[in-house]
Enzyme design. Structure first.
Site, PDB file in Angstrom:
ATOM      1  N   SER A 172       0.817  -1.182   0.078  1.00 15.48           N
ATOM      2  CA  SER A 172      -0.107   0.155  -0.011  1.00 15.48           C
ATOM      3  C   SER A 172       0.849   1.289   0.007  1.00 15.48           C
ATOM      4  CB  SER A 172      -0.913   0.103   1.228  1.00 15.48           C
ATOM      5  OG  SER A 172      -1.684   1.150   1.245  1.00 15.48           O
ATOM      6  N   LYS A 214       1.429  -9.567  -1.350  1.00 13.52           N
ATOM      7  CA  LYS A 214       1.058  -8.986  -2.282  1.00 13.52           C
ATOM      8  C   LYS A 214       1.994  -7.486  -2.527  1.00 13.52           C
ATOM      9  CE  LYS A 214      -3.331  -6.038  -3.310  1.00 13.52           C
ATOM     10  NZ  LYS A 214      -4.614  -6.064  -2.926  1.00 13.52           N
ATOM     11  N   GLY A 265      -8.248   1.010 -11.011  1.00 12.38           N
ATOM     12  CA  GLY A 265      -9.309   0.933 -12.089  1.00 12.38           C
ATOM     13  C   GLY A 265      -8.576   0.643 -13.216  1.00 12.38           C
ATOM     14  N   SER A 316     -12.112  -2.231  -7.812  1.00 10.28           N
ATOM     15  CA  SER A 316     -12.508  -1.058  -8.712  1.00 10.28           C
ATOM     16  C   SER A 316     -13.657  -1.254  -9.773  1.00 10.28           C
ATOM     17  CB  SER A 316     -11.385  -0.158  -9.025  1.00 10.28           C
ATOM     18  OG  SER A 316     -10.851   0.044  -7.975  1.00 10.28           O
TER      19      SER A 316
END
Length: 334
Positions: A172, A214, A265, A316
């Site tokens: 993140s 991740k 997105g 998204s």
């Protein structure tokens, strides 16, 4: 169909309010027995687990695991909740979530807002869901990065017996210095420590829960080589490629396009898929890959699969396309 009617109303609200309202509406629909999307079975084995289909929900939508049963009604092959931290935290100041509809994009700088790992476990225990549940773990914002391993250990130990797999989120961009854990000795120490504890917990519970990393899309070819070597060295069970990007390519001249945070997105699709392809070439099938980033159609889910992913995740895309995206992705994948 219903989502296409609701979307203009939701998009008229502040993004975070719309997020809360959507989850509330899903919960109500689930309780009334109205929330059941039939998705074809497409069993997929990954990390020793048989997934009913290869399309999952990415972490971030249900941070506290409070909406698992309602989300399960959308037909996902698996659900990932979190990111969760040892202690509750409020995240970054609002506004911290921005839609860029012209580009089918979102920028967020949420900052791991969550109710803490103990509350998440309460919610999981209260859920009736018996499908595949990933739990995504992180560190508290006020934990120094040199002590980050301690936070991940706390979460790993607490969620171990409630998760089908556990995702270690070090990618993140919204927690200071978190991405520094993707490189050098910091990554080595983190993976070595968590792997050792995973094996101890597997013996303690007589049950092996896969450990997944991740990563961000903003990696160089050298980063990919280094991370891949570490994953193989410590026998990490899977890799999620990717989190949000710091790039603003495709949104730089649009309203909210220069807000700080991670971009997700449509604009992240190419970047995340190229990163996935690089990891696939480097790892050569030795560690399964989960592709996420910019999937807004079934064709894009299939493209992630062609680039090397065994499973995919969406988030998204749901906001722009609606729940039918789950079905479209399952149908398009082999």
């Amino acid at each position: 169909m219903l989502y296409s009617l609701a979307r203009p109303m939701l998009f008229s609200l502040a993004p975070e309010r719309a997020h809360e309202l959507t989850l509330s509406m899903l919960d109500k629909a689930h309780k009334l027995g109205m929330m059941r999307q039939t998705v074809e079975a497409k069993p997929t084995t990954c990390m020793g687990i048989e997934f009913p289909n290869p399309v999952g929900l990415a972490a971030g939508l249900d941070k506290n695991g409070a909406h698992i049963d309602a989300l399960a009604g959308l037909g996902f092959g698996f659900i990932e909740i979190g990111t969760i931290t040892p202690r509750p935290q409020s995240g970054n100041p609002k506004p911290r979530l921005f839609r860029i509809p012209e580009a089918k994009a979102i920028i967020n700088r949420m900052g791991f807002n969550n109710d803490g790992v103990d509350k998440l476990i309460e919610n999981v225990k209260a859920s009736k869901f018996r499908g595949i549940l990933g739990i995504n773990i992180g560190k508290n914002a006020d934990t120094p990065v040199e002590k980050a391993v301690d936070d991940y250990l706390i979460c790993l130990e607490k969620v171990y017996n409630y998760a089908s797999y556990i995702t270690v989120n070090i990618s993140s961009p919204n927690t200071k210095n978190l991405r520094s854990l993707q490189s050098g000795d910091a990554l080595t120490e983190l993976l070595q420590t968590l792997k050792a504890r995973q094996l101890e917990l597997a013996e303690q519970y007589n049950h092996y829960v896969p450990l997944v990393l991740k990563v961000a899309p903003d990696l160089t070819a050298e980063d990919v080589e280094f991370i891949s070597a570490q994953l193989l060295d410590f026998k990490i069970d899977g890799l999620i490629v990717t989190n949000t990007t710091l790039s603003r390519e495709g949104v730089e001249n649009l309203p909210y396009g220069n807000e700080s945070g991670g971009l997700s997105g449509a604009p992240v699709f190419e970047k995340s898929t190229e990163c996935l392809r690089l990891f696939a070439q480097t790892l050569k099938g030795q560690i399964p890959l989960i592709g996420v980033g910019g999937i807004l159609s079934g064709e894009q889910a299939a493209a992630k699969q062609q680039a090397g992913a065994t499973l995919v995740q969406i988030y998204s895309g749901l906001i722009y396309t609606g729940p039918t995206l789950v079905k479209q992705c399952v149908e398009a994948m082999t």
